[in-house]
Design an enzyme around this catalytic site. Structure first.
Site, PDB file in Angstrom:
ATOM      1  N   SER A 142      16.117   6.168  30.488  1.00  0.00           N
ATOM      2  CA  SER A 142      15.578   7.104  31.181  1.00  0.00           C
ATOM      3  C   SER A 142      15.454   6.137  32.834  1.00  0.00           C
ATOM      4  O   SER A 142      17.071   4.659  32.805  1.00  0.00           O
ATOM      5  CB  SER A 142      14.147   5.762  30.820  1.00  0.00           C
ATOM      6  OG  SER A 142      13.226   6.562  32.747  1.00  0.00           O
ATOM      7  N   TYR A 156       7.008   0.142  29.876  1.00  0.00           N
ATOM      8  CA  TYR A 156       8.741   0.987  29.700  1.00  0.00           C
ATOM      9  C   TYR A 156      10.091   0.622  30.259  1.00  0.00           C
ATOM     10  O   TYR A 156      11.075   0.812  29.619  1.00  0.00           O
ATOM     11  CB  TYR A 156       8.306   2.339  30.210  1.00  0.00           C
ATOM     12  CG  TYR A 156       8.794   3.402  29.767  1.00  0.00           C
ATOM     13  CD1 TYR A 156       8.923   3.776  28.578  1.00  0.00           C
ATOM     14  CD2 TYR A 156       9.683   4.368  30.776  1.00  0.00           C
ATOM     15  CE1 TYR A 156       9.557   5.086  28.212  1.00  0.00           C
ATOM     16  CE2 TYR A 156      10.190   5.484  30.565  1.00  0.00           C
ATOM     17  CZ  TYR A 156       9.701   5.617  29.237  1.00  0.00           C
ATOM     18  OH  TYR A 156      10.907   7.229  28.641  1.00  0.00           O
TER      19      TYR A 156
END
Length: 244
Positions: A142, A156
């Site tokens: 990501s 995350y």
């Protein structure tokens, strides 16, 4: 259907929805035979298989919870048996819990790390046992591995930073075997996970739009293809200049 991945055998983790489903479609479109895992969306998995087989493609789904390393490795072995080998692994399965540190539970922390970091590690361990020279491993990380976008994404971001770092290290291990290991780092992408968040997200993206799921999928297909053999240990960000 193009032929750039003709007869290549692939497995995509978390392939029933969102970016994962777009990756499965793209690989099949380019000629690959594709197995994909799903955890809790059997209807979506069946719908995707029906869609692809109806157009002459080869795809099948395997139920596996990425939080269970033994179960995930067993699914990879099952896919290898059905496909007759393995050329491409795409680690796409992931989870996101958005919460500030005071509200983040240990259970959510452990599950995030289990799915986003531990699962790709053991999937790569198993997949590499079945790959020959020319194998491709692509990890879906990501853009938060590059820059923290908002508060509440610390765990995350930690997990995706770890996945990107692991990608680079394992590229060194697998390069002598002729296997490449790369990561893509998507930014905001239109999927069911981002539904209702578009107005908030768009203000952070210089391109003025979110990615279509087909765009990171196309990048995965390129990295899996014959022209990407000397790209190894790379982490390619695809986020419309959001983290530039």
């Amino acid at each position: 259907m193009s032929a750039s991945l003709l007869n290549k055998r692939a497995i995509v983790t978390g392939g029933s929805r969102g970016i994962g489903a777009a990756i499965v479609r793209k690989l099949v479109e380019q000629g690959a035979q594709v197995a994909f895992t799903y955890s809790a969306s059997p209807d979506a998995a069946k719908s995707l298989v029906d869609e692809l087989t109806a157009t002459g493609g080869t795809a099948f789904a395997l139920q596996a919870d990425s939080a269970d390393p033994a179960g995930l490795q067993a699914a990879i072995r099952q896919a290898v048996d059905r496909l007759g080998g393995l050329d491409i692994l795409v680690n796409n399965a992931g989870t996101l819990v958005h919460a500030l540190i005071d509200d983040f539970s240990q259970a959510d922390f452990d599950r995030t790390m289990a799915i986003n970091v531990r699962a790709p590690f053991f999937a790569m361990q198993e997949a590499a046992r079945h790959m020959q020279s020319g194998g491709r491993i692509i990890n879906v990380s990501s853009n938060v591995a590059v820059s923290a976008a908002v508060p509440g994404a610390s765990v995350y971001g930690l997990s995706k930073s770890a996945l990107t770092a692991m990608t680079r290290s394992l590229a060194h291990e697998f390069a002598p075997k002729g296997i490449t290991v790369n990561a893509i780092q998507p930014g905001p992408t239109t999927t069911d996970m981002t539904s209702g968040m578009e107005d908030f997200i768009l203000g952070m993206v210089p391109a003025g739009r979110m990615a279509h799921a087909s765009e990171p999928a196309a990048l995965v297909a390129y990295l899996a293809g014959p022209d990407a053999g000397f790209i190894n240990g790379a982490a390619v960000t695809i986020d419309g200049a959001m983290t530039a």
